[in-house]
Enzyme design. Structure first.
Site, PDB file in Angstrom:
ATOM      1  N   GLU A 283      20.822 -28.224 -14.179  1.00 25.66           N
ATOM      2  CA  GLU A 283      19.993 -29.078 -15.026  1.00 25.66           C
ATOM      3  C   GLU A 283      20.629 -29.212 -16.401  1.00 25.66           C
ATOM      4  O   GLU A 283      21.277 -28.295 -16.884  1.00 25.66           O
ATOM      5  CB  GLU A 283      18.581 -28.475 -15.149  1.00 25.66           C
ATOM      6  CG  GLU A 283      17.862 -28.452 -13.807  1.00 25.66           C
ATOM      7  CD  GLU A 283      16.422 -27.910 -13.879  1.00 25.66           C
ATOM      8  OE1 GLU A 283      15.618 -28.353 -13.058  1.00 25.66           O
ATOM      9  OE2 GLU A 283      16.123 -27.057 -14.724  1.00 25.66           O
TER      10      GLU A 283
ATOM     11  N   CYS B 219      21.873 -30.732 -24.016  1.00 21.41           N
ATOM     12  CA  CYS B 219      21.909 -29.292 -23.808  1.00 21.41           C
ATOM     13  C   CYS B 219      22.522 -29.074 -22.425  1.00 21.41           C
ATOM     14  O   CYS B 219      21.934 -29.458 -21.411  1.00 21.41           O
ATOM     15  CB  CYS B 219      20.470 -28.791 -23.877  1.00 21.41           C
ATOM     16  SG  CYS B 219      20.273 -27.071 -23.453  1.00 21.41           S
TER      17      CYS B 219
ATOM     18  N   CYS C 149      22.736 -17.365 -13.895  1.00 19.83           N
ATOM     19  CA  CYS C 149      23.161 -16.525 -15.020  1.00 19.83           C
ATOM     20  C   CYS C 149      22.989 -15.075 -14.598  1.00 19.83           C
ATOM     21  O   CYS C 149      22.034 -14.734 -13.914  1.00 19.83           O
ATOM     22  CB  CYS C 149      22.286 -16.824 -16.241  1.00 19.83           C
ATOM     23  SG  CYS C 149      22.737 -15.871 -17.715  1.00 19.83           S
TER      24      CYS C 149
ATOM     25  N   CYS D  79      17.785 -12.006 -18.889  1.00 23.61           N
ATOM     26  CA  CYS D  79      16.814 -11.796 -19.972  1.00 23.61           C
ATOM     27  C   CYS D  79      15.412 -11.951 -19.364  1.00 23.61           C
ATOM     28  O   CYS D  79      15.174 -12.864 -18.571  1.00 23.61           O
ATOM     29  CB  CYS D  79      17.025 -12.809 -21.088  1.00 23.61           C
ATOM     30  SG  CYS D  79      18.637 -12.660 -21.878  1.00 23.61           S
TER      31      CYS D  79
ATOM     32  N   CYS E 111      13.549 -15.463 -19.415  1.00 24.09           N
ATOM     33  CA  CYS E 111      14.320 -16.688 -19.150  1.00 24.09           C
ATOM     34  C   CYS E 111      14.394 -16.968 -17.653  1.00 24.09           C
ATOM     35  O   CYS E 111      14.760 -16.101 -16.871  1.00 24.09           O
ATOM     36  CB  CYS E 111      15.722 -16.532 -19.731  1.00 24.09           C
ATOM     37  SG  CYS E 111      16.791 -17.957 -19.429  1.00 24.09           S
TER      38      CYS E 111
ATOM     39  N   SER F 137      25.984 -20.966 -27.612  1.00 21.54           N
ATOM     40  CA  SER F 137      24.952 -19.951 -27.769  1.00 21.54           C
ATOM     41  C   SER F 137      25.234 -18.803 -26.813  1.00 21.54           C
ATOM     42  O   SER F 137      25.448 -19.011 -25.625  1.00 21.54           O
ATOM     43  CB  SER F 137      23.582 -20.574 -27.455  1.00 21.54           C
ATOM     44  OG  SER F 137      22.559 -19.610 -27.588  1.00 21.54           O
TER      45      SER F 137
ATOM     46  N   HIS G 115      16.584 -11.993 -30.676  1.00 28.49           N
ATOM     47  CA  HIS G 115      15.290 -11.761 -30.018  1.00 28.49           C
ATOM     48  C   HIS G 115      14.600 -10.433 -30.282  1.00 28.49           C
ATOM     49  O   HIS G 115      13.490 -10.207 -29.796  1.00 28.49           O
ATOM     50  CB  HIS G 115      15.382 -11.985 -28.509  1.00 28.49           C
ATOM     51  CG  HIS G 115      15.887 -13.345 -28.121  1.00 28.49           C
ATOM     52  ND1 HIS G 115      15.608 -14.477 -28.842  1.00 28.49           N
ATOM     53  CD2 HIS G 115      16.656 -13.747 -27.087  1.00 28.49           C
ATOM     54  CE1 HIS G 115      16.194 -15.518 -28.262  1.00 28.49           C
ATOM     55  NE2 HIS G 115      16.831 -15.104 -27.210  1.00 28.49           N
TER      56      HIS G 115
ATOM     57  N   CYS H 273      13.544 -24.456 -23.729  1.00 25.33           N
ATOM     58  CA  CYS H 273      14.425 -23.296 -23.686  1.00 25.33           C
ATOM     59  C   CYS H 273      13.974 -22.305 -22.638  1.00 25.33           C
ATOM     60  O   CYS H 273      12.814 -21.918 -22.599  1.00 25.33           O
ATOM     61  CB  CYS H 273      14.377 -22.544 -25.016  1.00 25.33           C
ATOM     62  SG  CYS H 273      15.079 -23.436 -26.340  1.00 25.33           S
TER      63      CYS H 273
HETATM   64  N1  SAH Z   1      23.018 -17.627 -22.436  1.00 27.71           N
HETATM   65  C1  SAH Z   1      22.966 -18.236 -23.727  1.00 27.71           C
HETATM   66  C2  SAH Z   1      22.497 -19.673 -23.740  1.00 27.71           C
HETATM   67  C3  SAH Z   1      21.299 -20.077 -22.914  1.00 27.71           C
HETATM   68  S1  SAH Z   1      19.660 -19.977 -23.472  1.00 27.71           S
HETATM   69  C4  SAH Z   1      22.094 -17.414 -24.651  1.00 27.71           C
HETATM   70  O1  SAH Z   1      21.430 -16.509 -24.194  1.00 27.71           O
HETATM   71  O2  SAH Z   1      22.124 -17.650 -25.851  1.00 27.71           O
HETATM   72  C5  SAH Z   1      19.393 -20.787 -24.975  1.00 27.71           C
HETATM   73  C6  SAH Z   1      18.348 -20.055 -25.822  1.00 27.71           C
HETATM   74  O3  SAH Z   1      17.015 -20.120 -25.279  1.00 27.71           O
HETATM   75  C7  SAH Z   1      18.659 -18.567 -25.974  1.00 27.71           C
HETATM   76  O4  SAH Z   1      18.438 -18.191 -27.299  1.00 27.71           O
HETATM   77  C8  SAH Z   1      17.631 -17.960 -25.057  1.00 27.71           C
HETATM   78  O5  SAH Z   1      17.413 -16.613 -25.306  1.00 27.71           O
HETATM   79  C9  SAH Z   1      16.419 -18.838 -25.313  1.00 27.71           C
HETATM   80  N2  SAH Z   1      15.381 -18.685 -24.298  1.00 27.71           N
HETATM   81  C10 SAH Z   1      15.509 -18.303 -23.023  1.00 27.71           C
HETATM   82  N3  SAH Z   1      14.329 -18.298 -22.405  1.00 27.71           N
HETATM   83  C11 SAH Z   1      13.403 -18.689 -23.311  1.00 27.71           C
HETATM   84  C12 SAH Z   1      12.003 -18.892 -23.271  1.00 27.71           C
HETATM   85  N4  SAH Z   1      11.304 -18.701 -22.162  1.00 27.71           N
HETATM   86  N5  SAH Z   1      11.393 -19.320 -24.395  1.00 27.71           N
HETATM   87  C13 SAH Z   1      12.087 -19.546 -25.522  1.00 27.71           C
HETATM   88  N6  SAH Z   1      13.402 -19.376 -25.617  1.00 27.71           N
HETATM   89  C14 SAH Z   1      14.076 -18.945 -24.530  1.00 27.71           C
END
Ligand code: SAH
Length: 349
Positions: free
Chosen positions: A95, A108, A115, A119, A122, A194, A219, A336
């Protein structure tokens, strides 16, 4: 599959294409003509490259893939954000998200199918990683976004599915092709990478001599909290991450943006705010607060608006430039952390 041995045309540097063309018995200047078809006219058929000898077109067709991905589905959110589901040549799905603003057309992009960093909050990492994207596929995402907008992309952010620094070489190759004046010709400062905190990636980027923007997903203000949210913290702790970031800023003079997803009662308490201010106060950086986009697989809730505002006030008061990314596109799961690789775990072919 017939296409498996072919390389992605959009993943080659100009000098590599030149070498290939000379090896094929043609003149080097043909490479620039090909690139004009790729990045100015953005053709999707070999026949369209009308000023090239037929024999060369045929040889290229036998060796290269010209369509790295196909748009499968578009979902448009009330906010104007559009999510594109794209099918790669091997059937995997990724996506990407188009985020229009009055003065910008941002895309984006994803860097991997899935991945591995997992996290907690995510959706992209729930099934692990299937494979890395090739540079040609990443460039293909940007071109697909331009086709969708009907206009040039002004900003590219590596915030889709995947961890860019877990696919460092192909991501940097894509960045250079996008940045190349003969290629997509997008200013490096309009490209943001990022990372969830892959320290060796930050260290490598320091030496690239590229003016790309770097965002680091923080975070949490302490190891105790970060450990529970981001498994990557076990490999590279907060202290190591911040020391690396400081060095990056000292050496490159480039300001890092720290992403901070606000999760109610998990990392948004008064104490967390104070800890965050202390952690960053003597370090030139920016903070981007992201109220959590809630996902099915995670029980965390988004912070109250007053909490978000309190964080902004405190950080600003400490002299830290702070922005908030209010969710856009949650109605189509394009915010995000809501992107996923929908082909994983089931076959679409
Ligand atoms: N792997 C990279 C880029 C992908 S995510 C990274 O971790 O930076 C892009 C951003 O969205 C990251 O800051 C990630 O932590 C954040 N993110 C992921 N899941 C989210 C969620 N459910 N709500 C808000 N931000 C989120």
């Amino acid at each position: 599959m017939e296409t498996e041995n072919r390389q992605f045309m959009h993943g080659l540097f100009l000098h590599e294409l030149e070498a290939w063309i000379v090896h094929a018995g043609e003149k080097a200047f043909r490479a620039k003509q090909v690139w004009q078809w790729l990045y100015q006219h953005q053709v999707r058929d070999w026949e369209a490259m009308s000023n090239l000898p037929l024999a060369l077109r045929q040889r290229m067709e036998a060796s290269f893939i010209l369509r790295p991905l196909e748009k499968m589905e578009v979902q448009e959110s009330d906010t104007g954000t559009r999510k594109l589901l794209c099918r790669l040549v091997d059937g995997e799905l990724i996506e990407e998200v188009l985020i229009p603003a009055p003065d910008r057309r941002t895309v984006c992009v994803s860097s991997q199918v899935g991945c591995m960093f997992g996290c907690a909050f995510c959706a992209s990492g729930q099934l692990g990683v299937k494979r890395n994207l090739k540079a040609g596929e990443i460039v293909g995402e940007v071109l697909a976004a331009e086709r969708e907008y009907g206009d040039r992309i002004t900003n590219v952010v590596f915030m889709g599915i995947g961890e860019p620094f877990d696919n460092y070489d192909e991501v940097m190759r894509a960045v250079r092709i996008l940045n190349d004046p003969d290629g997509y010709c997008l200013g490096a400062r309009r490209i943001t990478i990022s990372t969830c905190g892959v320290v060796p990636g930050i260290q490598r980027l320091e030496n690239e001599g590229l003016q790309v923007e770097l965002s680091v997903s923080l975070h949490a203000p302490t190891n105790t909290i970060r450990d529970t949210l981001m498994p990557v913290n076990v490999s590279w702790s907060l202290d190591e991450l911040l020391a690396t970031c400081r060095r990056y800023t000292e050496r490159t003079k480039r300001i890092i943006t720290f992403e901070y997803t606000l999760i109610r009662d998990v990392n948004d308490t008064e104490q967390d705010c104070a800890d965050l201010v202390r952690l960053l106060s003597d370090f030139p950086c920016r903070v981007n607060l992201i109220p959590l986009s809630e996902i099915e697989e995670y029980e965390g809730r988004t912070s109250h608006r007053e909490t978000v505002e309190k964080f902004i006030r405190r950080l600003e008061k400490a002299g830290i430039n702070t922005t908030v990314r209010w969710s856009k596109g949650t109605d189509v799961n394009a915010a995000c952390g809501q992107l996923r690789s929908r082909s994983m775990g089931r076959s679409l072919r």
